[in-house]
Design a protein around this motif. Sequence first.
Motif, PDB file in Angstrom:
ATOM      1  N   LYS A 368      48.302  52.042  31.604  1.00  0.00           N
ATOM      2  CA  LYS A 368      49.072  52.935  32.471  1.00  0.00           C
ATOM      3  C   LYS A 368      49.209  52.400  33.881  1.00  0.00           C
ATOM      4  CE  LYS A 368      49.296  57.743  34.034  1.00  0.00           C
ATOM      5  NZ  LYS A 368      48.637  59.076  33.983  1.00  0.00           N
ATOM      6  N   ASN A 369      48.139  51.826  34.425  1.00  0.00           N
ATOM      7  CA  ASN A 369      48.165  51.424  35.833  1.00  0.00           C
ATOM      8  C   ASN A 369      48.152  49.917  36.037  1.00  0.00           C
ATOM      9  OD1 ASN A 369      47.987  54.140  36.957  1.00  0.00           O
ATOM     10  ND2 ASN A 369      45.952  54.178  36.058  1.00  0.00           N
ATOM     11  N   LEU A 370      48.180  49.171  34.940  1.00  0.00           N
ATOM     12  CA  LEU A 370      48.075  47.727  35.036  1.00  0.00           C
ATOM     13  C   LEU A 370      49.202  47.103  35.861  1.00  0.00           C
ATOM     14  CD1 LEU A 370      46.513  45.229  34.149  1.00  0.00           C
ATOM     15  CD2 LEU A 370      47.880  45.195  32.058  1.00  0.00           C
ATOM     16  N   GLU A 371      50.336  47.783  35.924  1.00  0.00           N
ATOM     17  CA  GLU A 371      51.453  47.224  36.683  1.00  0.00           C
ATOM     18  C   GLU A 371      51.087  46.996  38.150  1.00  0.00           C
ATOM     19  OE1 GLU A 371      52.274  51.730  36.214  1.00  0.00           O
ATOM     20  OE2 GLU A 371      51.634  50.055  34.935  1.00  0.00           O
ATOM     21  N   ASP A 372      50.122  47.771  38.669  1.00  0.00           N
ATOM     22  CA  ASP A 372      49.693  47.563  40.052  1.00  0.00           C
ATOM     23  C   ASP A 372      49.052  46.188  40.226  1.00  0.00           C
ATOM     24  OD1 ASP A 372      50.560  50.050  40.789  1.00  0.00           O
ATOM     25  OD2 ASP A 372      48.619  51.019  40.617  1.00  0.00           O
ATOM     26  N   LEU A 373      48.205  45.813  39.282  1.00  0.00           N
ATOM     27  CA  LEU A 373      47.556  44.501  39.362  1.00  0.00           C
ATOM     28  C   LEU A 373      48.554  43.374  39.112  1.00  0.00           C
ATOM     29  CD1 LEU A 373      44.926  42.979  39.788  1.00  0.00           C
ATOM     30  CD2 LEU A 373      44.462  43.196  37.330  1.00  0.00           C
ATOM     31  N   HIS A 430      32.626  50.956  30.392  1.00  0.00           N
ATOM     32  CA  HIS A 430      33.970  51.531  30.462  1.00  0.00           C
ATOM     33  C   HIS A 430      34.960  50.446  30.890  1.00  0.00           C
ATOM     34  CE1 HIS A 430      32.536  51.687  34.617  1.00  0.00           C
ATOM     35  NE2 HIS A 430      33.777  51.396  34.906  1.00  0.00           N
ATOM     36  N   THR A 431      36.217  50.727  30.692  1.00  0.00           N
ATOM     37  CA  THR A 431      37.295  49.909  31.241  1.00  0.00           C
ATOM     38  C   THR A 431      38.343  50.857  31.817  1.00  0.00           C
ATOM     39  OG1 THR A 431      38.368  49.853  29.061  1.00  0.00           O
ATOM     40  CG2 THR A 431      36.998  47.958  29.671  1.00  0.00           C
ATOM     41  N   PRO A 432      39.120  50.427  32.825  1.00  0.00           N
ATOM     42  CA  PRO A 432      39.021  49.126  33.488  1.00  0.00           C
ATOM     43  C   PRO A 432      37.884  49.087  34.514  1.00  0.00           C
ATOM     44  CG  PRO A 432      40.713  50.435  34.545  1.00  0.00           C
ATOM     45  CD  PRO A 432      40.207  51.263  33.393  1.00  0.00           C
ATOM     46  N   GLU A 433      37.468  47.856  34.841  1.00  0.00           N
ATOM     47  CA  GLU A 433      36.521  47.645  35.930  1.00  0.00           C
ATOM     48  C   GLU A 433      36.856  46.318  36.587  1.00  0.00           C
ATOM     49  OE1 GLU A 433      32.453  49.239  36.132  1.00  0.00           O
ATOM     50  OE2 GLU A 433      31.897  47.177  35.636  1.00  0.00           O
ATOM     51  N   ILE A 449      39.946  51.082  40.222  1.00  0.00           N
ATOM     52  CA  ILE A 449      41.312  51.397  40.653  1.00  0.00           C
ATOM     53  C   ILE A 449      41.995  50.118  41.124  1.00  0.00           C
ATOM     54  CG2 ILE A 449      42.706  52.751  42.267  1.00  0.00           C
ATOM     55  CD1 ILE A 449      40.461  54.806  42.327  1.00  0.00           C
ATOM     56  N   TYR A 450      43.119  49.797  40.520  1.00  0.00           N
ATOM     57  CA  TYR A 450      43.820  48.556  40.815  1.00  0.00           C
ATOM     58  C   TYR A 450      44.249  48.454  42.276  1.00  0.00           C
ATOM     59  CZ  TYR A 450      44.114  48.298  35.714  1.00  0.00           C
ATOM     60  OH  TYR A 450      43.805  48.263  34.374  1.00  0.00           O
ATOM     61  N   ASP A 451      44.663  49.568  42.839  1.00  0.00           N
ATOM     62  CA  ASP A 451      45.156  49.572  44.210  1.00  0.00           C
ATOM     63  C   ASP A 451      44.077  49.161  45.213  1.00  0.00           C
ATOM     64  OD1 ASP A 451      47.191  50.122  46.184  1.00  0.00           O
ATOM     65  OD2 ASP A 451      46.060  51.926  46.696  1.00  0.00           O
ATOM     66  N   HIS A 452      42.811  49.300  44.822  1.00  0.00           N
ATOM     67  CA  HIS A 452      41.715  48.937  45.721  1.00  0.00           C
ATOM     68  C   HIS A 452      41.608  47.428  45.933  1.00  0.00           C
ATOM     69  CE1 HIS A 452      39.216  52.891  45.137  1.00  0.00           C
ATOM     70  NE2 HIS A 452      40.383  53.078  45.730  1.00  0.00           N
ATOM     71  N   VAL A 453      42.183  46.647  45.025  1.00  0.00           N
ATOM     72  CA  VAL A 453      42.078  45.195  45.138  1.00  0.00           C
ATOM     73  C   VAL A 453      42.716  44.711  46.438  1.00  0.00           C
ATOM     74  CG1 VAL A 453      42.702  42.984  44.111  1.00  0.00           C
ATOM     75  CG2 VAL A 453      41.987  44.888  42.641  1.00  0.00           C
ATOM     76  N   LYS A 454      43.949  45.095  46.665  1.00  0.00           N
ATOM     77  CA  LYS A 454      44.658  44.676  47.878  1.00  0.00           C
ATOM     78  C   LYS A 454      43.944  45.195  49.130  1.00  0.00           C
ATOM     79  CE  LYS A 454      49.275  44.664  49.997  1.00  0.00           C
ATOM     80  NZ  LYS A 454      48.899  45.213  51.313  1.00  0.00           N
ATOM     81  N   LYS A 455      43.509  46.451  49.094  1.00  0.00           N
ATOM     82  CA  LYS A 455      42.837  47.029  50.260  1.00  0.00           C
ATOM     83  C   LYS A 455      41.541  46.287  50.568  1.00  0.00           C
ATOM     84  CE  LYS A 455      44.676  51.693  49.483  1.00  0.00           C
ATOM     85  NZ  LYS A 455      44.348  53.102  49.118  1.00  0.00           N
TER      86      LYS A 455
END
Length: 466
Positions: A368-373, A430-433, A449-455
């Motif tokens: 569902k959220n992989l597009e962010d990464l 669990h996944t994702p991590e 949370i994928y969005d945390h990567v950029k932050k």
Amino acid sequence: MKNYKSHILFFLFACLVNYTARLQNSYEVTFNIHDYEYSTIYILGYCGSKSDVMDSVNVSKDGSFVWQAKDYPMGMYMVRSPKGDMFSFVLEKSKEFAIEIYQNGDFVINDSPENDAYFLYQRENKRTQTAMYYYKLDAQANPDKADSLRQGILKIIDNFEQFQKNFFATYPDNIITVVTDGMNQSAPAYFFENGKLKEELKQEYATYYRQHYWDRFHFKDNRILYTPYFVKQFNNYISEITLQEADTVCKAIDEFIAKADSQGGKEYADYVIAWYLENLPSLPFSFNEIIYDHIVKQYLERASTYLLPSVIEFHAQNIEKIRPFLPGKLMPNIILRDFAKVSHKLYSLKNKYTVLYFFSSSCESCKKNLEDLVSFYKFYKDEYDVQVYSIDIEPDYNLCAERQKQEPFDWIVTHASVEELKPYNFNLDHTPELFILDKNKRIINKTAIYDHVKKTIENDRNSKRQ
């Protein structure tokens, strides 16, 4: 999020059960709810962040029933019908009393002065809130009458404020008075001008506000713990007026516990300790794990009053699994093969940043959220000099291989079972991590949370520029 091992609810968190047992408070409350249509009533109790059904009682045809309550703490309780919440009341000094409720909101209280005052306040408050609700509707529907409507509601509010003032003076020990006074964080007048905070003093005011946040709280009065209000006040203290950095939050928790202990509020301090121990292990973020580590290190021993020995032992063991993967720790040199049977060593990557990404091909939240990464990697791979080392831990290897064939990622994609990862001591369930690593493969952050990567990378880059 996909879970890879089941958890047993091992926390004994009976909301300060030892304190409750010491009270030995037994009550007999007779209720009469006119025109009640159901045969059962439920009694809810509050404790910190929880509200649970404490008991159920059979109701006679005339709407009356008797509730026998043994060893219940003083505080607020709620009467609930199968349709929903009906009204609240308090258990305090009066041990035998009666409450009669009419459909029009009228009430009769016998032999309980504290409930008589409590219901009086609730009625006036509800009338004011109802008036404000209809004022907003009328103002929207009749903008030409806005001024007259505003004058009317201001008069109602003024009357209620005067009622409050008189109520607090007349009933200084009522739970409503104690709760309201404890949540009143006043500040010196020099911070304000014409009722507004001075722009140049905003930072100073914020510091003062946090330092004096608990000055008026009644730590010696344990009734507030058995209402919905203490947790709201504590959450505001931690989440709204405390800088959201793990070390700062740990300091704020320490300050609260020290303040509570010094002012006879051990029950409140112990509640906070138990609450964090109950909830933090289930929150897979470095931010929470740093706080969890701090709580275990500083306060685990004193939590033994309220937690089973087996639970204490769980935390002592669980934190040892988490500590090797806290920020600043070196990530193990993972060596895994991709779907072309080519081995990839984590330490062979020389990028400034590495995202170690655990996922599963059958994990719906991953999809569902992989597009962010994917988007992050596409636009920032070169700018940040970042590489993604991903590990698909889906047990069905063929499913993983087919997914990679149909929807190939541009980064490194390997496969491993949870068992194959055990030599690296991952506490993975669990996944994702995602782990964000620096050039030396030291952990900067862990998140789901994928969005945390950029932050995370932006914050790290900014901190190095300073």
